[in-house]
Design an enzyme around this catalytic site. Structure first.
Site, short mmCIF file in Angstrom:
data_model
loop_
_atom_site.label_atom_id
_atom_site.label_comp_id
_atom_site.label_asym_id
_atom_site.label_seq_id
_atom_site.Cartn_x
_atom_site.Cartn_y
_atom_site.Cartn_z
N LYS A 115 1.13 -14.58 -6.57
CA LYS A 115 0.14 -13.55 -6.90
C LYS A 115 -1.18 -14.15 -7.37
O LYS A 115 -2.25 -13.62 -7.09
CB LYS A 115 0.68 -12.60 -7.97
N LYS A 198 6.86 -8.91 3.76
CA LYS A 198 7.48 -7.78 3.07
C LYS A 198 6.61 -6.53 3.23
O LYS A 198 5.38 -6.63 3.21
CB LYS A 198 7.60 -8.15 1.58
N LYS A 201 2.61 -2.32 -0.55
CA LYS A 201 1.59 -1.30 -0.78
C LYS A 201 0.20 -1.90 -0.75
O LYS A 201 -0.78 -1.19 -0.70
CB LYS A 201 1.84 -0.57 -2.10
#
Ligand code: TRP
Length: 336
Positions: A115, A198, A201
């Site tokens: 991240k 994956k 969103k």
């Protein structure tokens, strides 16, 4: 040995839309736990702000995640449903755990590395200590079981390490050894555009995911547009090596119909993707349609939704406050 009550805790972040990945990978599996365990399901808004969230969007997403859980069958009469920021034990215990966890442990967390990317120096400190807050979520209730996807296993290991170090530093048997609950054929839903990524969103392509706010037509359209290859379907999943998109669609089909992927594959052996995708679109609409419709109905009843969250906050406080008081005594915080 202390005997701990069988208690499940899990959470979903209100960052962006709820997707088919959240549903098949997490929420759907929670429904069946409600009759076996005491269940606590949390909208983790404190976790969401580890990366920037627009306040109005965050408020809406928090209600949306709660609505999505309820529409999927999480029952407010059986489970405690609430948003994390309103139960102070989470942030308070996270601080104590910041003092238990070691820098070296957090440095090994792969999710932080992913991240934060190359810009580590500019990542929030909250993103770095994210796993300590997750440990606090779970242990503020002395929860014994946590349903999680494969991507959260490392965080759960860290929760166990924190619990163990706390117990041994303070010479107590206070926190349970938390067990992951892994479901059958792990449903890791991948992007409809790239079978190796994956379903997320945050993917810029809307066609890469199905949102639980999509209506029936849009769901069918996204399935029909999903990337595939031109080969027919083989007899077994093993023969699908290297065909990530095909594998993903079969896994989605299997999860939506509660069947084994191998069985679905065999049924379509020799057929092309046009047939398969037509059936998958129908199945998706049949299963997800009622959920997305119930969700939008709930979203239009804000007071009902907020009443449920308020009730959840109250119950979560009732469980966590006595535990937090004991933690304060163990740590040596004076209670004047
Ligand atoms: N980190 C989890 C995720 O991104 C969400 C989460 C926060 C969670 N606290 C938790 C999951 C506690 C299980 C238990 O998916």
């Amino acid at each position: 040995m202390t005997v701990f009550k069988q208690r499940v805790f899990s959470g979903v972040q209100p960052s962006g839309n709820l997707t088919l990945g959240n549903y098949l990978g997490a929420i759907k599996n929670w429904v069946g736990l409600q009759d076996t365990y005491e269940t606590i399901f949390c909208v983790v808004d404190l976790h969401a702000i580890t990366t920037w969230q627009d306040p109005d969007i965050l408020r809406n997403a928090t209600r949306e995640v709660a609505a999505g859980m309820i529409a999927s069958g999480v029952d407010p009469k059986k489970s405690i449903i609430f948003n994390q920021s309103q139960v102070s034990a989470h942030a308070e215990l996270a601080w104590i755990f910041n003092c238990v966890a070691r820098m070296g442990w957090l440095n090994r967390m792969t999710q932080f590395k992913e991240k934060a990317g190359k810009n580590r120096e500019r990542a929030s400190v909250g993103l770095y200590v994210y796993p300590d807050l997750m440990a606090a979520d779970i242990l503020a209730y002395q929860a014994t079981h946590v349903p999680v996807g494969a991507d959260q296993k490392q965080h759960l290991e860290l929760t166990r390490d924190i619990a163990q170090k706390f117990n041994s530093d303070y010479k107590v048997d206070f926190f349970p050894e938390v067990e992951p609950l892994i479901f059958g054929e792990a449903t890791r839903v991948m992007s409809l555009r790239d079978g190796n990524a994956k379903m997320s969103k945050s993917d810029p392509s809307e066609n890469s995911r199905i949102n639980l706010t999509d209506d029936r037509d849009l769901i069918a359209k996204k399935i029909r547009k999903a990337r595939t290859d031109s080969e027919p379907l083989p007899a077994t999943m093993d023969d699908l090596d290297g065909r990530a998109e095909a594998k993903n669609l079969i896994n989605i089909f299997a999860a939506l119909s509660d069947r084994k992927a191998g069985e679905v594959c065999a049924e379509y052996e020799g057929k092309g993707f046009a047939d398969f995708k037509r059936d998958l679109a129908d199945l998706s609409v049949e299963v997800l349609g009622p959920i997305t419709e119930e969700m939008s109905r709930l979203m239009s009843e804000k007071t009902y939704l907020d009443d449920i969250l308020r009730d959840g906050v109250h119950k979560a406080d009732e469980l966590s406050q006595p535990i937090l008081r004991q933690i304060h005594d163990i740590v040596g915080f004076l209670r004047p």
